[in-house]
Design a protein around this motif. Structure first.
Motif, mmCIF file in Angstrom:
data_model
loop_
_atom_site.group_PDB
_atom_site.id
_atom_site.type_symbol
_atom_site.label_atom_id
_atom_site.label_comp_id
_atom_site.label_asym_id
_atom_site.label_seq_id
_atom_site.Cartn_x
_atom_site.Cartn_y
_atom_site.Cartn_z
ATOM 1 N N LEU A 1 21.136 -46.150 -7.153
ATOM 2 C CA LEU A 1 19.878 -45.785 -7.796
ATOM 3 C C LEU A 1 18.874 -45.205 -6.797
ATOM 4 O O LEU A 1 18.033 -44.382 -7.162
ATOM 5 C CB LEU A 1 19.275 -46.998 -8.490
ATOM 6 N N ILE A 2 18.962 -45.638 -5.541
ATOM 7 C CA ILE A 2 18.036 -45.149 -4.516
ATOM 8 C C ILE A 2 18.463 -43.789 -3.981
ATOM 9 O O ILE A 2 17.631 -42.943 -3.646
ATOM 10 C CB ILE A 2 17.928 -46.171 -3.364
ATOM 11 N N THR A 3 19.771 -43.562 -3.916
ATOM 12 C CA THR A 3 20.305 -42.358 -3.272
ATOM 13 C C THR A 3 19.713 -41.052 -3.807
ATOM 14 O O THR A 3 19.380 -40.161 -3.016
ATOM 15 C CB THR A 3 21.838 -42.343 -3.405
ATOM 16 N N PRO A 4 19.564 -40.842 -5.130
ATOM 17 C CA PRO A 4 18.999 -39.566 -5.587
ATOM 18 C C PRO A 4 17.620 -39.267 -5.020
ATOM 19 O O PRO A 4 17.307 -38.115 -4.705
ATOM 20 C CB PRO A 4 18.940 -39.735 -7.112
ATOM 21 N N TRP A 5 16.805 -40.291 -4.865
ATOM 22 C CA TRP A 5 15.455 -40.067 -4.348
ATOM 23 C C TRP A 5 15.491 -39.789 -2.853
ATOM 24 O O TRP A 5 14.662 -39.017 -2.335
ATOM 25 C CB TRP A 5 14.587 -41.273 -4.673
ATOM 26 N N VAL A 6 16.439 -40.407 -2.151
ATOM 27 C CA VAL A 6 16.619 -40.076 -0.734
ATOM 28 C C VAL A 6 17.084 -38.633 -0.586
ATOM 29 O O VAL A 6 16.588 -37.875 0.262
ATOM 30 C CB VAL A 6 17.639 -41.045 -0.086
ATOM 31 N N ILE A 7 18.029 -38.238 -1.430
ATOM 32 C CA ILE A 7 18.535 -36.861 -1.384
ATOM 33 C C ILE A 7 17.420 -35.876 -1.697
ATOM 34 O O ILE A 7 17.294 -34.828 -1.042
ATOM 35 C CB ILE A 7 19.705 -36.713 -2.371
ATOM 36 N N ARG A 8 16.593 -36.182 -2.677
ATOM 37 C CA ARG A 8 15.502 -35.260 -3.036
ATOM 38 C C ARG A 8 14.481 -35.153 -1.920
ATOM 39 O O ARG A 8 13.921 -34.081 -1.682
ATOM 40 C CB ARG A 8 14.846 -35.734 -4.332
ATOM 41 N N ALA A 9 14.215 -36.263 -1.235
ATOM 42 C CA ALA A 9 13.283 -36.211 -0.106
ATOM 43 C C ALA A 9 13.843 -35.339 1.014
ATOM 44 O O ALA A 9 13.114 -34.532 1.617
ATOM 45 C CB ALA A 9 13.005 -37.625 0.399
ATOM 46 N N LEU A 10 15.134 -35.488 1.299
ATOM 47 C CA LEU A 10 15.753 -34.658 2.338
ATOM 48 C C LEU A 10 15.759 -33.185 1.929
ATOM 49 O O LEU A 10 15.491 -32.296 2.749
ATOM 50 C CB LEU A 10 17.183 -35.143 2.598
ATOM 51 N N ALA A 11 16.075 -32.934 0.660
ATOM 52 C CA ALA A 11 16.087 -31.543 0.183
ATOM 53 C C ALA A 11 14.701 -30.937 0.214
ATOM 54 O O ALA A 11 14.558 -29.721 0.398
ATOM 55 C CB ALA A 11 16.677 -31.478 -1.226
ATOM 56 N N MET A 12 13.667 -31.748 0.037
ATOM 57 C CA MET A 12 12.302 -31.233 0.096
ATOM 58 C C MET A 12 11.976 -30.704 1.487
ATOM 59 O O MET A 12 11.288 -29.686 1.632
ATOM 60 C CB MET A 12 11.322 -32.340 -0.297
ATOM 61 N N VAL A 13 12.468 -31.372 2.506
ATOM 62 C CA VAL A 13 12.275 -30.865 3.870
ATOM 63 C C VAL A 13 12.984 -29.533 4.040
ATOM 64 O O VAL A 13 12.453 -28.598 4.659
ATOM 65 C CB VAL A 13 12.778 -31.900 4.897
ATOM 66 N N ASP A 14 14.193 -29.423 3.490
ATOM 67 C CA ASP A 14 14.904 -28.150 3.564
ATOM 68 C C ASP A 14 14.139 -27.046 2.845
ATOM 69 O O ASP A 14 14.106 -25.902 3.312
ATOM 70 C CB ASP A 14 16.305 -28.301 2.967
ATOM 71 N N ARG A 15 13.558 -27.376 1.719
ATOM 72 C CA ARG A 15 12.740 -26.391 1.017
ATOM 73 C C ARG A 15 11.600 -25.894 1.900
ATOM 74 O O ARG A 15 11.296 -24.698 1.958
ATOM 75 C CB ARG A 15 12.163 -26.985 -0.265
ATOM 76 N N GLY A 16 10.962 -26.844 2.596
ATOM 77 C CA GLY A 16 9.867 -26.464 3.479
ATOM 78 C C GLY A 16 10.319 -25.548 4.602
ATOM 79 O O GLY A 16 9.621 -24.596 4.965
#
Length: 439
Positions: A200-215
């Protein structure tokens, strides 16, 4: 002009935390992070090699074209990364301006263009910086995903240990004297619960990491702000030229079909009256009387045309008086409230006037309203306009529509147009213009 998206009207029976592990977005972003590691390693290796070899050969002058080729290669990496971000992250950013555009055909001119382009160096910086980040993001995302799903499904595959490893379950701790295995029912259940929490936690961790990539992609692989601004100004300049040409054609058409045609007919009538002046004075007098009426109509048409170009009341008395004047011509009662500390620049004042004028015409023609209001005020460095009615609503900015054309005109001067028009609840149109003080 871009408008905000409406709220998501789809109904979900599960809360977001339970849906996230199975949503397509989570798996796309997870795939993006996994794919980023091998690609970033390739980018880093090729970029470092090209720059090191080029720098080492600068003394032979061969290094200059090699360095330029390395920069061009990094721009190629940017093409791949933007496509990957578009496909997996839903991130759509424009490509940078080609460095060879307008630089000539010579090799030296092309090489110089690559070195002068700040975007080329930002692509190189991306190739160097993304590698350590990709290693970290890959490791964290894969660890959370692997441990989460393996622990959550532990009761399903625990049978592997007694069958093939000769142990009761997954070994949690072990040395030469002691070993702890997860084989008791309580331990198996606890392991599964821990895995479920990680899932349940993993998707939010993945989204946080992907947000850095977006930046990183937006910051280093998108066009520079200066280049974007230049492109925007070029587009706005073209829009202003087209709008001015359309206005000139409208004025020419109104003159040709209106006042000019009426004055030609008036001249013919006066000529006929002149011929009949001695033969039939009464008929001549009637024709002169009719010509007098035509003159009044022609004068009114010329006044209306002049008002459409730039009303005298706006120049002499400002927005308050000018908007009150056009409000009286609306088919519904209009309340006008103008609260400005001083008059804005003439250009902004004119745009504000014609914006309200067009919106009032829309109310008269389409809104089926009973009342309307006009509010004008200043907020910091912005001039705010709001025109509201209690009509049937349903107005929207659509391609080719009047509101779309109005939004484009406002955008040409860094203005914004927003429309709120739910069906049956009236329409509120808010416009923002830059505040510029009259000289």
């Amino acid at each position: 002009m871009a408008l905000a998206y409406g709220p998501d009207t789809r109904r979900h029976h599960l809360p977001a935390v339970l849906r996230a592990p199975f949503e397509a977005r989570t798996w796309r972003e997870f795939g993006y992070l996994l794919l980023g590691l091998p690609l970033s390693l390739a980018y880093f290796t090729l970029a470092i090699t090209a720059m090191a070899v080029g720098a080492g050969l600068l003394v032979t002058f061969i290094g200059i074209p090699l360095l330029a080729a390395g920069l061009a290669m990094c721009r190629g990496f940017g093409v791949v990364e933007r496509a990957r971000a578009r496909a997996l992250l839903g991130l759509r950013i424009p490509s940078p301006t080609p460095v060879l555009a307008g630089s000539g055909k010579g090799t030296m001119k092309r090489t110089a263009a690559l070195f002068k382009s700040g975007e080329s160096w930002r692509h190189l910086l991306y190739a160097l910086l993304h590698m350590p980040w990709a290693v970290f993001a890959f490791s964290v995302a894969l660890s959370f995903w692997a441990y989460g799903w393996s622990f959550a499904t532990y009761p399903l595959w625990r049978w592997v240990f007694p069958v093939y490893a000769g142990t009761g379950g997954l070994q949690l701790y072990g040395d030469r004297d002691h070993a702890i295995y997860l084989d008791a029912p309580g331990e198996i259940a606890a392991t599964s619960l821990v895995g479920l929490a990680l899932v349940l936690i993993t998707p939010w961790v993945i989204r946080a990491l992907a947000m850095v990539d977006r930046g990183l992609v937006i910051g280093l692989l998108s066009p520079s702000r200066l280049a974007s601004r230049v492109s925007e100004l070029e587009s706005d300049r073209g829009l202003v030229v087209d709008t001015a040409a359309a206005d000139l054609r409208r004025i020419e058409r109104d003159l040709h079909d209106g006042a000019q045609a009426r004055l030609v007919a008036l001249a013919m009538d006066l000529g006929l009256a002149k011929e009949k002046l001695t033969e039939d004075p009464q008929a001549a007098a009637r024709m002169v009387d009719e010509a007098h009426g035509e003159v009044k109509i022609a004068l009114q048409e010329l006044r209306d045309l002049a008002r459409g170009i730039h009303p005298a009341v706006l120049t002499d008395r400002g927005l308050d008086a000018a908007l009150s004047a056009i409000a009286t011509r609306c088919t519904v009662p209009v309340t006008v409230d103008v609260d400005l500390p001083q008059r804005p620049a003439p250009a902004i004042e004119g745009i504000a006037y014609f914006t309200v004028s067009e919106l009032l015409q829309n109310i008269s023609k389409h809104a089926h309203a009973h009342t309307a209001t006009i509010d004008v005020w200043q907020v910091e460095n912005r001039l705010m306009l709001q025109v509201a009615d209690d009509g049937r609503g349903g107005a929207a900015i659509t391609a080719g529509g009047g509101l779309a054309g109005l939004a484009e005109r406002l955008d040409a001067v860094d203005g914004i147009l927003a429309v709120h028009s739910p069906l049956g609840e009236g329409t509120t149109v808010t416009a923002e213009l830059p505040w510029r003080v009259r000289n």
